[in-house]
Design a protein around this motif. Structure first.
Motif, PDB file in Angstrom:
ATOM      1  N   GLY A   6       0.758  -1.195  -0.020  1.00 19.91           N
ATOM      2  CA  GLY A   6       0.180   0.132  -0.167  1.00 19.91           C
ATOM      3  C   GLY A   6       0.898   1.344   0.013  1.00 19.91           C
ATOM      4  N   ASN A   7       0.780   2.092   0.899  1.00 18.07           N
ATOM      5  CA  ASN A   7       1.515   3.279   1.104  1.00 18.07           C
ATOM      6  C   ASN A   7       2.769   3.189   2.182  1.00 18.07           C
ATOM      7  OD1 ASN A   7      -0.122   3.002   3.437  1.00 18.07           O
ATOM      8  ND2 ASN A   7      -0.760   5.378   3.250  1.00 18.07           N
ATOM      9  N   TYR A  42       3.590   1.818  -5.137  1.00 24.78           N
ATOM     10  CA  TYR A  42       3.575   2.668  -3.685  1.00 24.78           C
ATOM     11  C   TYR A  42       2.549   3.586  -3.770  1.00 24.78           C
ATOM     12  CZ  TYR A  42       5.818   5.139   0.068  1.00 24.78           C
ATOM     13  OH  TYR A  42       6.251   5.926   1.350  1.00 24.78           O
ATOM     14  N   GLY A  43       1.545   3.456  -2.725  1.00 24.07           N
ATOM     15  CA  GLY A  43       0.395   4.208  -2.743  1.00 24.07           C
ATOM     16  C   GLY A  43      -0.206   4.347  -4.163  1.00 24.07           C
ATOM     17  N   THR A  44      -0.045   5.521  -4.971  1.00 23.29           N
ATOM     18  CA  THR A  44      -0.780   5.736  -6.214  1.00 23.29           C
ATOM     19  C   THR A  44       0.474   5.674  -7.338  1.00 23.29           C
ATOM     20  OG1 THR A  44      -0.844   8.043  -5.952  1.00 23.29           O
ATOM     21  CG2 THR A  44      -2.874   7.059  -5.238  1.00 23.29           C
TER      22      THR A  44
END
Length: 282
Positions: A6-7, A42-44
Motif C-alpha cells: 500500500g503506502n 507505492y500508494g498511487t
C-alpha cells in the motif's frame, strides 16, 4: 528485504516472510533486483525497483521529523535539500553500488550528503574515545565473517578482510544434531532437514542462556512440542575445525595490520550473529 504494501515500505524479517509467502512487490536482493525491469506500486505511484530504497528511507525521515521533532522544523519537503544525511555503507558494498545509492538520493534533491564506511565510522569513534591503540570490528552477513581494523596512528587507513564461511557459529549446527537425537523419537513425521531452522534456533537459545544444563522445548513444523536436554560440558567437548581455521586467519590478519598486540586492541562484535562467546573467545 523490502515489501511495498500500500503506502508503506515494510523492512526486515516481516518483508522476508512476505516474500516467502509469495506476496508481490517484495525485494530481497536489492542490487540484483535493480538490474531488472521490475516495478512496484507505492500508494498511487508505479515506480522502478531502484526507488524502493529511497521511499523506505524517506518514510523513516518523515517519521523522525514528525514524531521526534514534533514537526518544529517542518516536513521532509521543506528540509530535503539542506538536511544533513549520512549514508553508511558496509564493507561488502561494491563501489558501483555505492555510487548508485549516492546518485539516487542526489537526484531526489538531497544536497547535503555524506557517504561513510560504517565500520570505519564506528571504529574511529571508539578508538578516539577509549584508551586503545586499535579497534577490530567483526560482523557477519550470515555466511562470511567481515573484519575491519582501525588504528589511531593511521586514522585514514583501514584494513578489511572477508573470511569465507566463517561468519556462522559452528556450535549451532552441532547442537542442533544433539537436540535432534532427543526430539526425533517424539516427532510424528521426523524430517531433520525440514525441522533444522527450529532446531538451530533452539541451539542459539541454549548458547545465549549461559546455563550449564538446559531442559528445553521445541515446537516442530506440525505443531508437536518436543523436549530435549543439553549439558554445557558436552558442547565444550565438540571439536570445531572452523574455530582452528578462524584463529589462524585472524592471527595472520592482525599481524598484517600491525595489531598483533591484542591487549591494545578493542574488539567490537557487531550484530547478533557474532555477538556471542564463540567469536569473543577467538
Amino acid at each position: 528485504a523490502f515489501f511495498a504494501a500500500g503506502n508503506r515500505i515494510i523492512l526486515g524479517e516481516e518483508a522476508l516472510n512476505a516474500h516467502r509467502n509469495g506476496q508481490p512487490d517484495t525485494f530481497v536482493d536489492y542490487f540484483n533486483d535493480i538490474k531488472t525491469e521490475r516495478r512496484f506500486t507505492y500508494g498511487t505511484t508505479n515506480a522502478p525497483v531502484a526507488n524502493v530504497l529511497l521511499y523506505a528511507v524517506e518514510e523513516q525521515l518523515r517519521r523522525f521529523l514528525k514524531e521526534e521533532l514534533y514537526g518544529r522544523l517542518g516536513g521532509l519537503e521543506q528540509n530535503r535539500s539542506e538536511m544533513p544525511l549520512i549514508l553508511a555503507f558496509n564493507d561488502d558494498i561494491e563501489e558501483k553500488e555505492r555510487v548508485h545509492v549516492i546518485r539516487l538520493f542526489q537526484d531526489s534533491g538531497y544536497n547535503n550528503l555524506r557517504p561513510v564506511r560504517y565500520n570505519w565510522f564506528v571504529s574511529k569513534y571508539f578508538a578516539m574515545n577509549h584508551g586503545y591503540r586499535h579497534t577490530l570490528m567483526a560482523w557477519s552477513d550470515g555466511v562470511d565473517l567481515h573484519l575491519t581494523t582501525f588504528s589511531k596512528q593511521s586514522p585514514e587507513q583501514i584494513h578489511t578482510i572477508r573470511l569465507e564461511g566463517l561468519g556462522i557459529d559452528p556450535r549451532v549446527s552441532e547442537i542442533a544434531k544433539i537436540i535432534w537425537k532427543d526430539v526425533e523419537p517424539q516427532a510424528w513425521y521426523p524430517d531433520f532437514g525440514r525441522e533444522l531452522p527450529r532446531l538451530e534456533e533452539a541451539a542459539r537459545e541454549f548458547l545465549s542462556s549461559g546455563r550449564p544444563e538446559y531442559d528445553g522445548t521445541v515446537t516442530m513444523s506440525d505443531g508437536t512440542e518436543c523436549t530435549y536436554y543439553l549439558r554445557r560440558d558436552t558442547v565444550n567437548r565438540i571439536s570445531l575445525h572452523e574455530s582452528q581455521r578462524l584463529q589462524h586467519e585472524l592471527t595472520a590478519f592482525l599481524e598484517q595490520c600491525g595489531c598483533s598486540d591484542r591487549s591494545g586492541t578493542m574488539l567490537l562484535l557487531r550484530g547478533r550473529a557474532v555477538g556471542n562467546d564463540y567469536f569473543q573467545g577467538q
